[in-house]
Design an enzyme around this catalytic site. Structure first.
Site, PDB file in Angstrom:
ATOM      1  N   GLU A 106       0.850  -1.195   0.000  1.00 14.27           N
ATOM      2  CA  GLU A 106       0.000   0.000   0.000  1.00 14.27           C
ATOM      3  C   GLU A 106       0.883   1.242   0.000  1.00 14.27           C
ATOM      4  OE1 GLU A 106      -3.300   0.500   0.046  1.00 14.27           O
ATOM      5  OE2 GLU A 106      -4.136  -1.487   0.504  1.00 14.27           O
TER       6      GLU A 106
ATOM      7  N   HIS B  26      -3.793  -3.193  -8.218  1.00 12.52           N
ATOM      8  CA  HIS B  26      -5.069  -3.716  -7.726  1.00 12.52           C
ATOM      9  C   HIS B  26      -6.137  -3.623  -8.817  1.00 12.52           C
ATOM     10  CE1 HIS B  26      -7.996  -3.881  -4.051  1.00 12.52           C
ATOM     11  NE2 HIS B  26      -7.966  -4.992  -4.735  1.00 12.52           N
TER      12      HIS B  26
ATOM     13  N   ASP C 211      -7.117   1.659  -8.135  1.00 11.59           N
ATOM     14  CA  ASP C 211      -5.772   1.930  -7.613  1.00 11.59           C
ATOM     15  C   ASP C 211      -4.708   0.996  -8.209  1.00 11.59           C
ATOM     16  OD1 ASP C 211      -7.074  -0.100  -5.970  1.00 11.59           O
ATOM     17  OD2 ASP C 211      -5.399   0.069  -4.578  1.00 11.59           O
TER      18      ASP C 211
HETATM   19 ZN   LIG Z   1      -6.277  -1.517  -3.415  1.00 13.24          ZN
END
Ligand SMILES: [Zn+2]
Length: 271
Positions: A143, A181, A191
């Protein structure tokens, strides 16, 4: 009575000092260790099959001497869609959110490793890439702290490249298996978004990229089949096209230009 009061005050003060001196995330780190311990105990148990009408169980367990841990074979990159790393850390340490990743990279390049690489994070969810549907079981989730509308910070990208190099080497992850993703879940996710520097990643060996000089796609080129071969789930063809455009063209339009088709054709031949 007065002595009892003194003792209570001292005890309360000590408890406050101990609580205040605890490192951040003390409570959730404790839960992490407990859960990891439970999985470790489960791994040590003898596997066993249950006999039934058609299956005869062996009389005793024979443990092979030859095995290793299963390892990740993909990396999925996300953006957090949050304003601060603290906010993301909080989200990933609240049981009710049920979401997690292996790494969070802050805007200043600080890397938080929040789950052992061998354990399964809840980051990819439902989706499909090639024939893989349970991406969480075979991937590392990273992330990047980014609210989804801002450029990615240079320090953050620099740290990401170092981390990817380590992961690629440690787990022998193929170049094509670094994806976003939105590539895995095109109908649900966008994203890491159009600002993400996929070309820079590809230049460093993480993910595929098309050639600088592109040949025209042949007459009657089946671009959906080609997207499928690259890995996209084309069940929702518009979503697949948009995911491709976001990743490779930094654009969110659903129409494919002749250059887009040439890039798909080129990537198909590299996949
Ligand atoms: Zn994501």
């Amino acid at each position: 009575m007065r002595y009892l009061l003194y003792i209570c005050i001292i005890a309360l003060t000590c408890a406050t000092i101990i609580t205040c001196n605890r490192p951040p995330y003390y409570a959730t780190n404790k839960i992490y260790r407990q859960q990891a311990g439970e999985y470790a105990a489960r791994l040590k148990q003898n596997p066993g099959i249950t006999a039934n009408d058609t299956l005869t169980a062996a009389p005793y367990f024979v443990g092979t001497t030859n095995f290793t841990m299963r390892k990740p074979n993909f990396v999925v990159i996300h953006h957090t869609a949050q304003q601060t790393t603290e906010q993301t850390l909080k989200t990933f340490t609240l049981p009710r959110t049920e979401v997690s990743a292996h790494y969070i990279i802050a805007r200043n390049g600080t890397v938080y490793h929040i789950l052992n690489d061998y354990l399964r994070a809840h980051h990819a969810g439902a989706g499909k890439w090639g024939s893989i549907t349970d991406m969480n079981s075979c991937s590392i989730g990273i992330e990047l702290d980014n609210n989804g509308t801002e450029p990615f910070a240079d320090a953050q990208v620099a740290s990401l490249l170092v981390l990817l190099r380590q992961l690629k080497q440690a787990y022998n992850i193929p170049t094509a298996n670094f994806i976003g993703h939105a590539d895995f879940a095109p109908a649900r996710k966008t994203d890491p978004g159009i600002a993400f520097p996929w070309k820079t990643l590809a230049e460093n060996g993480f993910g595929l990229w098309y050639s600088d000089t592109l040949r025209s796609a042949p007459e009657g080129f089946n671009y959906l089949l080609a997207l499928r071969l690259i890995g996209y789930d084309v069940h929702d063809s518009t979503a697949a096209i948009k995911a491709f455009k976001r990743h490779y063209m930094q654009d969110t339009a659903r129409q494919l230009s002749p250059r887009d088709l040439s890039a798909i054709y080129d990537l198909m031949n590299k996949s």
